[in-house]
Design a protein around this motif. Structure first.
Motif, short mmCIF file in Angstrom:
data_model
loop_
_atom_site.label_atom_id
_atom_site.label_comp_id
_atom_site.label_asym_id
_atom_site.label_seq_id
_atom_site.Cartn_x
_atom_site.Cartn_y
_atom_site.Cartn_z
N LYS A 1 -1.08 -0.80 -4.30
CA LYS A 1 -2.53 -0.13 -4.34
C LYS A 1 -2.35 1.24 -3.50
N LEU A 2 -3.08 2.30 -3.91
CA LEU A 2 -3.08 3.40 -2.98
C LEU A 2 -3.77 3.33 -1.75
N THR A 3 -3.22 3.75 -0.69
CA THR A 3 -3.66 3.76 0.58
C THR A 3 -5.10 4.35 0.41
N ASN A 4 -6.07 3.86 1.03
CA ASN A 4 -7.47 4.26 1.04
C ASN A 4 -7.97 4.29 -0.32
N GLY A 5 -7.19 3.79 -1.43
CA GLY A 5 -7.59 3.78 -2.69
C GLY A 5 -7.77 4.99 -3.30
N ARG A 6 -7.07 6.06 -2.86
CA ARG A 6 -7.19 7.41 -3.54
C ARG A 6 -5.87 8.33 -2.80
N ASN B 1 -2.31 16.14 -12.82
CA ASN B 1 -1.70 14.77 -13.25
C ASN B 1 -1.27 13.98 -12.25
N THR B 2 -1.34 14.28 -11.30
CA THR B 2 -0.99 13.50 -9.96
C THR B 2 -1.19 11.79 -10.25
N GLN B 3 -2.56 11.81 -10.36
CA GLN B 3 -3.02 10.27 -10.34
C GLN B 3 -2.23 9.80 -11.48
N ALA B 4 -2.14 10.26 -12.69
CA ALA B 4 -1.64 9.75 -13.96
C ALA B 4 -0.02 9.08 -13.45
N ILE B 5 0.62 10.14 -12.61
CA ILE B 5 2.00 9.81 -12.60
C ILE B 5 2.06 8.73 -11.67
N ASN C 1 -2.85 17.19 4.86
CA ASN C 1 -2.94 16.95 6.57
C ASN C 1 -3.29 15.58 6.93
N ASN C 2 -4.05 14.88 6.13
CA ASN C 2 -4.31 13.52 6.28
C ASN C 2 -3.13 12.68 6.04
N PHE C 3 -2.58 12.79 5.13
CA PHE C 3 -1.28 12.13 4.61
C PHE C 3 -0.20 12.15 5.63
N TYR C 4 -0.03 13.43 6.16
CA TYR C 4 0.91 13.79 7.27
C TYR C 4 0.64 12.99 8.59
N GLU C 5 -0.46 13.06 8.71
CA GLU C 5 -1.06 12.18 9.98
C GLU C 5 -0.73 10.81 9.94
N LYS C 6 -1.17 10.21 8.86
CA LYS C 6 -1.12 8.85 8.91
C LYS C 6 0.38 8.27 8.75
N VAL C 7 1.16 8.86 7.85
CA VAL C 7 2.50 8.65 7.79
C VAL C 7 3.35 8.59 8.90
N GLN C 8 2.90 9.92 10.02
CA GLN C 8 3.70 9.95 11.05
C GLN C 8 3.21 9.15 12.06
N ALA C 9 2.00 8.83 11.95
CA ALA C 9 1.56 7.57 12.86
C ALA C 9 1.93 6.13 12.39
N ASN C 10 2.53 6.13 11.24
CA ASN C 10 2.89 4.77 10.95
C ASN C 10 1.85 3.88 10.79
N SER C 11 0.63 4.46 9.94
CA SER C 11 -0.65 3.82 9.93
C SER C 11 -0.63 2.32 9.33
N SER C 12 -1.13 1.34 9.57
CA SER C 12 -0.97 -0.07 9.17
C SER C 12 -1.18 -0.16 7.67
N HIS D 1 0.71 -1.11 0.00
CA HIS D 1 -0.05 -0.05 0.07
C HIS D 1 1.06 1.31 0.12
N LEU D 2 0.48 2.17 -0.83
CA LEU D 2 1.36 3.32 -1.25
C LEU D 2 0.66 4.73 -0.74
#
Length: 594
Positions: free
Chosen positions: A454-459, A434-438, A464-475, A425-426
Motif C-alpha cells: 500500500k502507498l504511504t499515506n494512501g497517496r 500517469n504516475t498513479q497508474a505506474i 519535499n514531504n517525500f524527502y523528509e519522511k524517507v530521510q527520517a526513516n518514518s515508521s 508500505h511504499l
C-alpha cells in the motif's frame, strides 16, 4: 558518486500510457534502439547583443530554494542555481582536474595534501574577491553539526581534524590551513584514488562568501536571506529575483572573471512534467532541464524550432528499503536486524516481481533501460557487464518467499514468518499524470506473489514531504522509489557506507564496509585492483538487495533553434550534464524560433 543529489523518482521518466500487458512472468527483451542525439547545438545565425534565455525546470513540485551546495539536498536546487554557481575547479571531458578555473588544484601523494590556489581575478557577485578564507570556511559549513549538511560524509572525514571540529572538541579544522590570501592546503589521513577526478567527495569543490555570512549562526544559515533570497556567486550570473518555489531571474555578474556574459538575463521557471510538452509547443522556453519525461520525447521531438540534444545520464533510479535509523549523535547509520524488510529473500522477491524490462521497452521511447547493478553503465570501466540484476521472474520470487517462511493465506496474501499479517508500505513521489497508474502496476505485480503493498499515506507524496519522511526513516515507510543524480567519480562510499547520511535505507554490514573501503584503498591506485573491487561490491549488493537498481536513461534536452553555444560535453556544473560556461551562450533573436 560522492557529491550525489536527490532526483525525481522513477515514475517521472515513464510514459503517460496504460501499463496493461506488462505483467508477463518472463522478462521482456530490452533490445531497443536508442536515439543518437548531439551533445551540442549552436545556431548558425548571428547572435544579438544581450537577450534573455528562457529555461524550464521540469519538476512536479516547487523547488526548496536553498542556494548553497553544502546545504541543499536535491537536484532541483542545483539545476536552478547552476547559472551563477560555478565550481572552483575546471576539469576535462573525462572529469580529470585541469588548470584554468576559479582555482587550481595540485595533489602531493607523499605529503598527503591538496593545495588550492585561487585565481586572484575571481570576485563574488558583490565585487568582493574570492579569498582563501572563503574556501576554508566552506569546510566548516560542511562539518559543523548545526548545519546538518548531508555532505559531511565518510569521505570528507578523511581530512585531518575535521571530526574533532564536528564533535565540538576543536574550534578550527586543523587539516585546513590558510597559507596566504589565495592559497589553502588540505591535509588528509590518506590519499585516495579518486582525488584526481571531480566529484570525489574528499575535496569540496565550492566556496562560501565568508564576509557575507560570517555573522550568521550555522543553525540559521540554510534559512537565512543570504542563502534563500540574496545568495552570492562568482559565476557568470547572479540571482536578481526569486519567487519562492516557482522561478528565479539571473542577470549578469559584472565582476565575472571570465569576461562579460553574453546574455543580459536568464529566467528559470518551474514547469510540471504534465505541462512541459504544451509549453514547448507554445515556444515558451529555450531549454528544458530537470525531469523531462521520456514518455514525451516523441511529441516534443516533432515540435518545429527545436533541436534535441542528449547524453547518457550520470544517474539512476532505485528501490530502497527502510532497514534502520540514522544516529545523528554518532553520525552513523544503525541497521535494525528485526525490521520488516530485513530479510534479503523478501527484498529479492520484490525485485524479481517488478516488470521493469517490459515497462522500459514499451514506454521509454528507447531512452531508458533496466539497470543491473548500482554502478550504471556510464561508468563503463567499473560497471559489471556480466551482472543480470533482477529481471522479471515470478517463479523465482515465489520460491524465495516460500523458502523464507512467508506463507500464503486463503486471501492470496502472505503472512510474515511469524504468521502475522504482512502489509508493506511504499513511499512514492508525485510525478506526471500517469504516475498513479505506474505505481499501481508494480503493486499488482507484487500482489501476484502474494505481497500486500500500500502507498504511504494512501497517496503519492509531495517531493519535499517525500524527502523528509524517507530521510527520517518514518515508521510508515517500508520501501521507497527514488533516484540519484551522481557526480563524476564513481565511488559509492558516500551513498552506502556506515557514515553516509544518504544511505537512506540504513544498510550497514561489516562486509559492505570492507568492500567499500577496498574501492577507495591505497591498493586501488592500481586500476585493475579497483575494477575488481567494484565488481565484488556490485555482486554483494545484488546478493543483499538492500537497494534494487531499476533503470538508467539518456538525458535529453530540447534546445530552441535561436540558441548559440550550448554544450553538454566538457565542464559541467552538475554531473547530469549542463555546461559550466554559461557566459558564452547567446541567442540570435528576441523571439523564440518556431
Amino acid at each position: 558518486m560522492s557529491k550525489s543529489k536527490w532526483a525525481i523518482g522513477i515514475v517521472s521518466v515513464l510514459a503517460v500510457m496504460t501499463l496493461a500487458g506488462c505483467g508477463n512472468s518472463k522478462s521482456a527483451s530490452t533490445k531497443t534502439t536508442k536515439p543518437t542525439l548531439p551533445t551540442s547545438y549552436s545556431s548558425k545565425k548571428k547572435a544579438i547583443s544581450g537577450g534573455t534565455l528562457k529555461v524550464a525546470e521540469v519538476n512536479s513540485s516547487a523547488f526548496k530554494g536553498i542556494w548553497d551546495d553544502a546545504l541543499t539536498s536535491n537536484a532541483e536546487d542545483t539545476d536552478v542555481m547552476q547559472f551563477g554557481n560555478e565550481a572552483l575547479f575546471k576539469y576535462d571531458k573525462n572529469f580529470k582536474y585541469i588548470k584554468g578555473g576559479a582555482a587550481d588544484l595540485s595533489l602531493n601523494q607523499k605529503a598527503k595534501t591538496a593545495t588550492i590556489k585561487i585565481n586572484p581575478k575571481v570576485k563574488w557577485s558583490d565585487g568582493k574577491s574570492l579569498v582563501a578564507q572563503d574556501v576554508a570556511y566552506a569546510y566548516k559549513v560542511l562539518a559543523n553539526k548545526a548545519t546538518q549538511s548531508e555532505y559531511y560524509t565518510g569521505s570528507i572525514q578523511n581530512i585531518v581534524g575535521i571530526q574533532a571540529y564536528h564533535s565540538g572538541k576543536a574550534k578550527d579544522i586543523s587539516g585546513v590551513q590558510i597559507k596566504n590570501k589565495h592559497t589553502v592546503v588540505i591535509h588528509f589521513k590518506q590519499m585516495k584514488p579518486g582525488m584526481k577526478t571531480s566529484g570525489n567527495g574528499y575535496i569540496w569543490e565550492n566556496a562560501e562568501p565568508y564576509h557575507y555570512i560570517k555573522n550568521i549562526s550555522f543553525s540559521k544559515l540554510a534559512s537565512s536571506p543570504q542563502v534563500r533570497k540574496h545568495p552570492l556567486f562568482y559565476g557568470p550570473y547572479k540571482m536578481s529575483k526569486v519567487v519562492s518555489g516557482e522561478s528565479v531571474e539571473f542577470t549578469r555578474n559584472k565582476y565575472y572573471y571570465g569576461g562579460t556574459p553574453k546574455l543580459k538575463k536568464i529566467t528559470v521557471q518551474v514547469v510540471s512534467a504534465d505541462s512541459i510538452t504544451a509549453a514547448i509547443k507554445a515556444h515558451k522556453y529555450d531549454l528544458a532541464i530537470g525531469g523531462v519525461p521520456s514518455s514525451q520525447y516523441k511529441k516534443i521531438k516533432q515540435v518545429s524550432g527545436y533541436t534535441m540534444t542528449g547524453k547518457n545520464a550520470l544517474a539512476y533510479d532505485y528501490l530502497g528499503f527502510n532497514l534502520g535509523k540514522y544516529d545523528a549523535k554518532t553520525g552513523k547509520n544503525v541497521m535494525n536486524k528485526n525490521s520488516k524488510m530485513a530479510n534479503p529473500s523478501l527484498r529479492k522477491a520484490i525485485a524479481y516481481a517488478m516488470n521493469i524490462d517490459a515497462v522500459e521497452k514499451k514506454f521509454s521511447n528507447g531512452l531508458g533501460s533496466r539497470l543491473t547493478t548500482l554502478i550504471p553503465p556510464v561508468f563503463s570501466q567499473y560497471h559489471d557487464k556480466s551482472a543480470k540484476g533482477f529481471p522479471l521472474n515470478l517463479k523465482k520470487a515465489n520460491a524465495l518467499l516460500n523458502k523464507a517462511g512467508y506463507k500464503k493465506g486463503k486471501d492470496g496474501y502472505r503472512t510474515d514468518p511469524k504468521g502475522k499479517k504482512l502489509t508493506i508500505h511504499l513511499a512514492e513521489m508525485e510525478g506526471n499524470a500517469n504516475t498513479q497508474a505506474i505505481v499501481q502496476n508494480y503493486i499488482q505485480q507484487w500482489k501476484k506473489i502474494g505481497l500486500r503493498v500500500k502507498l504511504t499515506n494512501g497517496r503519492l507524496l509531495d517531493m519535499n514531504n517525500f524527502y523528509e519522511k524517507v530521510q527520517a526513516n518514518s515508521s510508515d515507510i517500508d520501501m521507497f522509489e527514488a533516484a540519484w543524480s551522481l557526480s563524476s567519480e564513481p565511488s559509492p562510499a558516500d551513498l552506502f557506507n556506515e557514515n553516509a547520511p544518504y544511505n537512506m535505507g540504513r544498510f550497514v554490514t561489516k562486509e559492505n564496509t570492507k568492500l567499500l573501503n577496498n574501492i577507495d584503498s591505497q591498493k586501488a591506485f592500481n586500476t585493475n585492483y579497483r575494477v575488481k573491487a567494484f565488481k565484488k561490491w556490485q555482486e554483494y549488493m545484488n546478493k543483499e538487495a538492500a537497494y534494487v537498481p531499476e533503470n538508467t536513461v539518456l538525458n535529453w534536452y530540447p534546445v530552441n533553434n535561436r540558441v548559440k553555444n550550448f554544450y553538454l560535453t566538457g565542464n559541467s556544473t552538475v554531473a547530469n550534464g549542463l555546461q559550466t560556461n554559461w557566459s558564452k551562450v547567446q541567442v540570435t533573436s528576441n523571439s523564440l524560433s518556431k
